[in-house]
Design a protein around this motif. Sequence first.
Motif, short mmCIF file in Angstrom:
data_model
loop_
_atom_site.label_atom_id
_atom_site.label_comp_id
_atom_site.label_asym_id
_atom_site.label_seq_id
_atom_site.Cartn_x
_atom_site.Cartn_y
_atom_site.Cartn_z
N UNK A 114 -9.02 8.98 -1.97
CA UNK A 114 -7.85 8.64 -1.15
C UNK A 114 -7.76 7.13 -0.95
N UNK A 115 -8.88 6.47 -0.70
CA UNK A 115 -8.85 5.00 -0.53
C UNK A 115 -8.36 4.32 -1.79
N UNK A 150 -18.88 0.69 3.56
CA UNK A 150 -18.32 -0.51 2.93
C UNK A 150 -17.15 -1.03 3.75
N UNK A 151 -16.95 -2.33 3.68
CA UNK A 151 -15.80 -2.95 4.34
C UNK A 151 -14.53 -2.53 3.61
N UNK A 152 -13.42 -2.61 4.29
CA UNK A 152 -12.15 -2.21 3.69
C UNK A 152 -11.82 -3.02 2.44
N UNK A 153 -12.27 -4.26 2.37
CA UNK A 153 -12.01 -5.12 1.21
C UNK A 153 -12.64 -4.60 -0.07
N UNK A 154 -13.64 -3.72 0.08
CA UNK A 154 -14.33 -3.15 -1.08
C UNK A 154 -13.36 -2.42 -2.01
N UNK A 155 -12.48 -1.59 -1.44
CA UNK A 155 -11.63 -0.71 -2.25
C UNK A 155 -10.65 -1.49 -3.13
N UNK A 156 -9.92 -2.50 -2.60
CA UNK A 156 -9.07 -3.29 -3.49
C UNK A 156 -9.88 -4.05 -4.55
N UNK A 157 -11.06 -4.54 -4.18
CA UNK A 157 -11.90 -5.24 -5.15
C UNK A 157 -12.35 -4.29 -6.26
N UNK A 158 -12.77 -3.09 -5.89
CA UNK A 158 -13.17 -2.10 -6.89
C UNK A 158 -11.98 -1.71 -7.76
N UNK A 159 -10.85 -1.51 -7.15
CA UNK A 159 -9.65 -1.12 -7.89
C UNK A 159 -9.31 -2.10 -9.01
N UNK A 160 -9.48 -3.38 -8.75
CA UNK A 160 -9.19 -4.40 -9.75
C UNK A 160 -10.12 -4.32 -10.95
N UNK A 161 -11.29 -3.74 -10.77
CA UNK A 161 -12.29 -3.67 -11.83
C UNK A 161 -12.22 -2.37 -12.64
N UNK A 217 -1.47 10.46 1.30
CA UNK A 217 -2.56 10.50 0.31
C UNK A 217 -3.45 11.72 0.53
N UNK A 218 -3.76 12.03 1.79
CA UNK A 218 -4.59 13.21 2.08
C UNK A 218 -3.86 14.49 1.69
N UNK A 219 -2.58 14.57 2.01
CA UNK A 219 -1.79 15.75 1.64
C UNK A 219 -1.74 15.89 0.12
N UNK A 220 -1.55 14.79 -0.59
CA UNK A 220 -1.54 14.80 -2.05
C UNK A 220 -2.86 15.35 -2.59
N UNK A 221 -3.98 14.82 -2.10
CA UNK A 221 -5.29 15.27 -2.55
C UNK A 221 -5.48 16.76 -2.28
N UNK A 222 -5.14 17.20 -1.08
CA UNK A 222 -5.33 18.61 -0.72
C UNK A 222 -4.42 19.52 -1.54
N UNK A 223 -3.22 19.08 -1.85
CA UNK A 223 -2.30 19.90 -2.64
C UNK A 223 -2.75 20.02 -4.09
N UNK A 224 -3.26 18.95 -4.66
CA UNK A 224 -3.65 18.94 -6.07
C UNK A 224 -5.08 19.45 -6.27
#
Length: 189
Positions: free
Chosen positions: A145-146, A113-124, A160-167
């Motif tokens: 992470x995205x 997916x293009x990078x624009x996908x993640x902000x668009x998905x986030x809004x929904x 974000x990666x460190x956060x994911x790996x820690x949790x």
Amino acid sequence: KALPVKGSETTHASLSLGAWCKHNPTDQPVWDGSKWDLYIADAPGCRVYKDDFDFVLDCGDILSLPYVRGSGKSVFDGDEELIKKVGKFASSGGTPHPKCLKIDWDDRAAPPVKFEFWPALSKLLSGTVLTACQGGHGRSGTSLVCLMLVDNPDYSPADAIIHLRAIHCPRAIESAVQHNYIGEFGAFL
């Protein structure tokens, strides 16, 4: 804001490279966002607990949706209205399935997916969101992470990666391709 999930323990047999992790979604989110909370699971955890979530992002061809992997017809499957809104960031739309979006995505690869996908998905998104793939590390970790980066502009990709790996699990984000995608996405934001 904890989601009550039955059998919520996450176990790590060992942190050696040969060990196999089991990742049921826990009762606490990996990311507690302003509009939605992010959880992560492997395939067995997703199959058992998917109905406990408001939305499932299937990154590992886990759920039985009316889509044949590799058919070339569509990158997405799942909720028809959601696909209409985010489908322009991939090849085409798909067929309806409630509360779920499936991305046809190879193991250890970057999302198609293009990078624009993640902000668009986030809004929904709203409520509780589960990202899942076969092992609960690479594809599900990359998507989580995205989404985390979209929700928290103060985080760098490394944060974000460190956060994911820690949790969640120290083995999350499996390949250089996934790391590179996350880094480029962070620069895009």
